[in-house]
Design a protein around this motif. Sequence first.
Motif, PDB file in Angstrom:
ATOM      1  N   GLU A 112      45.139  48.372  49.026  1.00  0.00           N
ATOM      2  CA  GLU A 112      44.726  47.148  48.355  1.00  0.00           C
ATOM      3  C   GLU A 112      44.522  45.988  49.327  1.00  0.00           C
ATOM      4  O   GLU A 112      43.536  45.247  49.225  1.00  0.00           O
ATOM      5  CB  GLU A 112      45.749  46.767  47.278  1.00  0.00           C
ATOM      6  N   TYR A 117      37.398  53.782  40.290  1.00  0.00           N
ATOM      7  CA  TYR A 117      36.678  52.743  39.570  1.00  0.00           C
ATOM      8  C   TYR A 117      35.213  52.693  39.994  1.00  0.00           C
ATOM      9  O   TYR A 117      34.319  52.474  39.160  1.00  0.00           O
ATOM     10  CB  TYR A 117      37.333  51.381  39.795  1.00  0.00           C
ATOM     11  N   SER A 163      38.763  45.680  39.422  1.00  0.00           N
ATOM     12  CA  SER A 163      39.997  46.295  38.942  1.00  0.00           C
ATOM     13  C   SER A 163      39.696  46.908  37.587  1.00  0.00           C
ATOM     14  O   SER A 163      38.826  46.418  36.854  1.00  0.00           O
ATOM     15  CB  SER A 163      41.104  45.250  38.742  1.00  0.00           C
ATOM     16  N   GLY A 193      35.889  48.630  45.462  1.00  0.00           N
ATOM     17  CA  GLY A 193      37.050  48.926  44.631  1.00  0.00           C
ATOM     18  C   GLY A 193      37.640  50.290  44.936  1.00  0.00           C
ATOM     19  O   GLY A 193      37.131  51.041  45.769  1.00  0.00           O
ATOM     20  N   TYR A 194      38.719  50.587  44.233  1.00  0.00           N
ATOM     21  CA  TYR A 194      39.362  51.901  44.306  1.00  0.00           C
ATOM     22  C   TYR A 194      38.342  52.970  43.927  1.00  0.00           C
ATOM     23  O   TYR A 194      37.512  52.771  43.030  1.00  0.00           O
ATOM     24  CB  TYR A 194      40.581  51.908  43.382  1.00  0.00           C
ATOM     25  N   GLY A 201      46.419  43.753  38.513  1.00  0.00           N
ATOM     26  CA  GLY A 201      45.120  43.966  39.130  1.00  0.00           C
ATOM     27  C   GLY A 201      45.022  43.321  40.498  1.00  0.00           C
ATOM     28  O   GLY A 201      46.015  42.965  41.134  1.00  0.00           O
ATOM     29  N   MET A 202      43.785  43.127  40.953  1.00  0.00           N
ATOM     30  CA  MET A 202      43.532  42.716  42.328  1.00  0.00           C
ATOM     31  C   MET A 202      43.490  41.201  42.516  1.00  0.00           C
ATOM     32  O   MET A 202      43.395  40.732  43.653  1.00  0.00           O
ATOM     33  CB  MET A 202      42.204  43.315  42.801  1.00  0.00           C
ATOM     34  N   SER A 238      41.799  41.935  35.797  1.00  0.00           N
ATOM     35  CA  SER A 238      42.066  41.775  37.228  1.00  0.00           C
ATOM     36  C   SER A 238      43.332  40.969  37.503  1.00  0.00           C
ATOM     37  O   SER A 238      43.899  41.053  38.595  1.00  0.00           O
ATOM     38  CB  SER A 238      40.874  41.105  37.912  1.00  0.00           C
TER      39      SER A 238
END
Length: 250
Positions: free
Chosen positions: A62, A41, A85, A37-38, A93-94, A89
Amino acid sequence: MSFLIPKIYVVGMGPGNRENMTLRCIDALEDSDVIIGYSKYIELLQDYYNHKTLISSPMKKEVDRCIETINIALSDEGKTVSLVSSGDSGIYGMAGVLLETADRMGFDGEIEIIPGVTALSAAASALGAPVVHDFAVISLSDLLTPLGLIEKRLRLAAEGDFVICLYNPKSKKRTDYVDMAVDVILKHRSGKTPVGIVRNACREDESCTICTLDTLKEQHVDMFSTIIIGNSQSYESLGKIITPRGYKFD
């Protein structure tokens, strides 16, 4: 010889603290070998899941993150992967970009979308009951959406008397988009409309401010803030924002 079906969870982790994660979120992360993830996060998850393989990547990566997620799931090791996310999500979100990427790559494994507590829900809980009637959620980020379309959506939501929740209200480059939004909404709504600003909703350093639409420009807002603007019936009382649903009281 058994064949392992590749498995990806797309996980909405809520605000990031364990208390606001759903049981499905916790189960999915525990079931995963790899969590990706980012970077922000992943930092929030380190205290709980440092026994997992944690992979972080910067903002605006992403698509690359999704490609890496799919490639790991397809690897010979047969690892289960969670792509995380914040919030839900499937709401900014992702989930969308992961499914688009999986479609383009011809991924034929299993993808499970895990919902989570959204920034809207988290912010609303701090403010009282501002969104118990019809509402619109609009991101002020023009990274993927043209500014003209954002302005149109603000105008139509204001005309429709929706409670309006603003995501991504400000960044280092976008310093005046909140002012733009206020100007658009004031054409259709009283300046005395209550507004709530919640920063880091449901996190340790949460802060909450209630003001009015005509004073919103004066308030401190940043990229960690969520703004909820009431409709024509919303009011402030008990230190909260209340939007009536329409119940009758004798």
